[in-house]
Design a protein around this motif. Sequence first.
Motif: not given
Length: 97
Positions: A83-85, A89-95
């Motif tokens: 879940s953390r990973a 990853r979602l945060q990096r992609e949104r950024a």
Amino acid sequence: MESGFGSDFGSGGGGGGKLDPVLIMEQVKVQIAVANAQELLQRMTDKCFRKCIGKPGGALDNSEQKCIAMCMDRYMDSWNTVSRAYNSRLQRERANM
């Protein structure tokens, strides 16, 4: 499990029947979180039961209790790691959008 969300849509603040999109999104998020928690619990129960319980009976013996506890701990640790990973990853992609 009845949550009563269905009757709450758009009922606050005397909005004349107008639906509040923010309220709806929050309620949907809560419902999704509850559904995910229920699925996690069901999968963990199924997996650990199959792994730890040889012959179902009236009570769990010591080794079955220990196996269930360890299995559930490992399952939750693994789920939290994934879940953390995934969230990272979602945060990096949104950024990067």
